[in-house]
Write a protein that holds these residues in place. Structure first.
Motif, short mmCIF file in Angstrom:
data_model
loop_
_atom_site.label_atom_id
_atom_site.label_comp_id
_atom_site.label_asym_id
_atom_site.label_seq_id
_atom_site.Cartn_x
_atom_site.Cartn_y
_atom_site.Cartn_z
N HIS A 119 0.69 -1.21 0.15
CA HIS A 119 0.12 0.00 -0.02
C HIS A 119 0.88 1.21 -0.02
N THR A 121 4.11 3.71 -1.69
CA THR A 121 4.80 4.04 -2.67
C THR A 121 6.11 3.64 -2.63
N SER A 122 6.89 3.57 -3.77
CA SER A 122 8.34 3.19 -3.74
C SER A 122 9.07 4.17 -2.59
N HIS A 157 9.86 6.14 -10.78
CA HIS A 157 8.87 5.27 -10.24
C HIS A 157 8.62 5.64 -8.69
N HIS A 160 5.11 5.29 -7.19
CA HIS A 160 4.18 3.61 -7.89
C HIS A 160 4.33 3.05 -6.66
N THR A 161 3.37 2.29 -6.33
CA THR A 161 3.05 1.19 -5.39
C THR A 161 3.91 -0.03 -6.22
N PRO A 163 2.61 -3.24 -6.58
CA PRO A 163 1.45 -3.91 -7.41
C PRO A 163 1.70 -3.17 -8.81
N GLN A 164 1.95 -2.00 -8.96
CA GLN A 164 2.19 -1.14 -10.33
C GLN A 164 3.34 -1.69 -10.98
N LEU A 165 4.44 -2.28 -10.34
CA LEU A 165 5.65 -2.50 -10.81
C LEU A 165 5.97 -3.87 -11.24
N SER A 166 7.02 -4.00 -12.18
CA SER A 166 7.47 -5.61 -12.41
C SER A 166 7.92 -6.10 -11.28
N GLN A 170 10.47 -4.24 -8.32
CA GLN A 170 10.17 -4.48 -7.20
C GLN A 170 11.59 -4.91 -6.30
#
Length: 271
Positions: A119, A121-122, A157, A160-161, A163-166, A170
């Motif tokens: 939940h 962000t990076s 990124h 981005h959280t 789940p939005q990343l490869s 991650q």
């Protein structure tokens, strides 16, 4: 008496071989009748890049988990940077102490699974531990997190959280998160094993850059033999809870001394 394991070479510019930053003295680990580590004696020098190879179940990951205090040795002593992490007499249960927790902070680890907060962000993932564990000022933690995300190629990124990343992104975030704690030692437990083949290279590139551009001590369990040969100062072959052979990568991969090492490398390098 410590069984002989070939010592690591003195690094260029060192006047004397430094004291080890990681030291295992007669460390054993058992689960019931299953002995995973058997009176292990194992040292890593400051700044050294060491890869641990060997078959599944040989005790490789257990070494990292003991250093992370995720597992307690059954017996033996483990020191990190001159401080005792574990000291366990035979049959005596180790206790968690303030010193253990302080020594543990010198170590960062990148796991097979990313273990990120889905939940957040990076930027928030990388900031979390410095703020709440190191009590770092939030602005300083944010600036450091941004620098580290840029370092691992995730500067675009930050909002981005997971789940939005490869998967590769991650894992790179997980590397940045571990670095944010300013560890003296970085542990990598098969960091590409959960990735699709096309994503492995981007994570290995980050680790390669760390190995070549920093003096951080790195201990990596890996099945990426060519990568281990490229970045390591020393490679250690494990089998059945023991260090079977240790030496420079060019010798281990091209002219191993032990039959068990030769058999293992033939099996893994033919694929």
């Amino acid at each position: 008496m410590r069984p002989s394991i070939e010592p690591s070479p003195v690094r260029a510019g060192d006047a004397l071989d430094p004291d080890p930053i990681i030291r295992f003295d007669n460390v054993s680990k058992s689960w019931g009748s299953n002995q995973v580590l058997k009176s292990l004696n194992f040292d890593v020098r400051p700044g050294e890049k060491v890869s641990i190879i060997g078959p599944s179940g040989s005790g490789k990951t257990t070494i990292l988990r003991i250093l992370m205090t995720l597992e307690t040795p059954t017996e033996g002593t483990v020191t990190v940077d001159g401080d005792v992490l574990w000291s366990v007499a035979d049959g005596e249960k180790a206790r968690e102490t303030r010193q253990l927790r302080q020594t543990r902070r010198k170590i960062g680890m990148v796991f097979q699974q990313f273990n990120l907060f889905p939940h957040m962000t990076s930027l928030e993932n990388v900031m979390e531990a410095p703020v709440h564990v190191l009590r770092m000022d939030r602005k300083e933690a944010r600036d450091r997190a941004a620098d580290l995300l840029n370092l691992v190629g995730l500067g675009k990124h930050m909002s981005h959280t997971p789940p939005q990343l490869s998967g590769g992104q991650q894992q790179r975030m997980a590397i940045a998160r571990a670095l944010a704690m300013r560890p003296k030692v970085m542990l990598f437990d098969e960091p590409t094993s959960a990735l699709d083949p096309e994503l492995i290279g981007e994570v290995l590139n980050v680790i390669r850059n760390l190995a070549h551009s920093t003096d951080m001590t790195m201990l990596m369990v890996t099945h990426e033999m060519r990568f281990a040969e490229e970045i390591s100062d020393r490679v250690v072959m494990f089998d059945h809870g023991r260090a079977v052979e240790s030496g420079p990568p060019e010798r281990i991969f091209k002219n191993p001394l032990e039959d068990r090492t030769r058999t293992f490398l033939r099996a893994v390098l033919q694929h």
